[in-house]
Design a protein around this motif. Sequence first.
Motif, PDB file in Angstrom:
ATOM      1  N   UNK A 191       0.841  -1.203   0.000  1.00 13.04           N
ATOM      2  CA  UNK A 191       0.000   0.000   0.000  1.00 13.04           C
ATOM      3  C   UNK A 191       0.876   1.253   0.000  1.00 13.04           C
ATOM      4  N   UNK A 192       1.942   1.225   0.807  1.00  8.47           N
ATOM      5  CA  UNK A 192       2.820   2.395   0.892  1.00  8.47           C
ATOM      6  C   UNK A 192       3.425   2.715  -0.469  1.00  8.47           C
ATOM      7  N   UNK A 193       3.885   1.702  -1.176  1.00  7.95           N
ATOM      8  CA  UNK A 193       4.460   1.913  -2.506  1.00  7.95           C
ATOM      9  C   UNK A 193       3.404   2.459  -3.473  1.00  7.95           C
ATOM     10  N   UNK A 194       2.216   1.872  -3.415  1.00  5.60           N
ATOM     11  CA  UNK A 194       1.141   2.306  -4.309  1.00  5.60           C
ATOM     12  C   UNK A 194       0.762   3.768  -4.051  1.00  5.60           C
ATOM     13  N   UNK A 195       0.607   4.119  -2.786  1.00  2.00           N
ATOM     14  CA  UNK A 195       0.185   5.472  -2.433  1.00  2.00           C
ATOM     15  C   UNK A 195       1.266   6.496  -2.772  1.00  2.00           C
ATOM     16  N   UNK A 196       2.524   6.118  -2.597  1.00  2.00           N
ATOM     17  CA  UNK A 196       3.621   7.014  -2.971  1.00  2.00           C
ATOM     18  C   UNK A 196       3.625   7.254  -4.472  1.00  2.00           C
ATOM     19  N   UNK A 197       3.408   6.201  -5.237  1.00  2.00           N
ATOM     20  CA  UNK A 197       3.346   6.343  -6.693  1.00  2.00           C
ATOM     21  C   UNK A 197       2.154   7.194  -7.104  1.00  2.00           C
TER      22      UNK A 197
END
Length: 208
Positions: A191-197
């Motif tokens: 989720x963290x990677x997705x939200x950062x992207x």
Amino acid sequence: MSEFRRPVRRPSASFDNFAGSAGAAEKSRIAHATAAALVARARADESGESTERLIAFTADHGLDEIAELWSAAPAVSLPGALWRLYLLQLAIHTDPQTAALLYERGRIELASADVVVAGAPAPASPDELVALIDQILRGAFRGDFAIALERAAAFCRVHASGATHVADDYEMTEPERASELTTRALRLSTYAKDLTACASAWRAGILT
């Protein structure tokens, strides 16, 4: 909640019934259109009432058919971003005690600026974490959308760190619990990677 499953209320009718015989392309179009409309409506409402209704919506109704549609949207998209924000909100509201325990462990263990970016008190009580995720969601609808996403991503990284370290504690005595926490940590990290992207795409004007 032990595996951070999607804590959604199942609708009485499937989205297929709701949307007729719409195919995947049409469902994708509707997903993007509804997400854009919700954000635009909240931002246009200077009273803030629309935003408060959107924040309270999951507590009263779950996510139902529209959120089930969002769950199939690409991770780096507006509906994908909103889906992940609502999942975080529901997860914390459903089990704030566990969320607070894991967040505090992550706060202690994680050597990064994520704790500052997320903006939770130190230490954070269960009620304070509930207030934090609501504040982040409020920021998505009324503030800087990219900053809200980055705060949510930072929260996920802190929480994931806590879940990883607590999983290590349980490894020898309760391996099933350790496995659940490891799964939770992996999901939060994703989720963290997705939200950062998504935050980067929003700033570039290409998040749709």
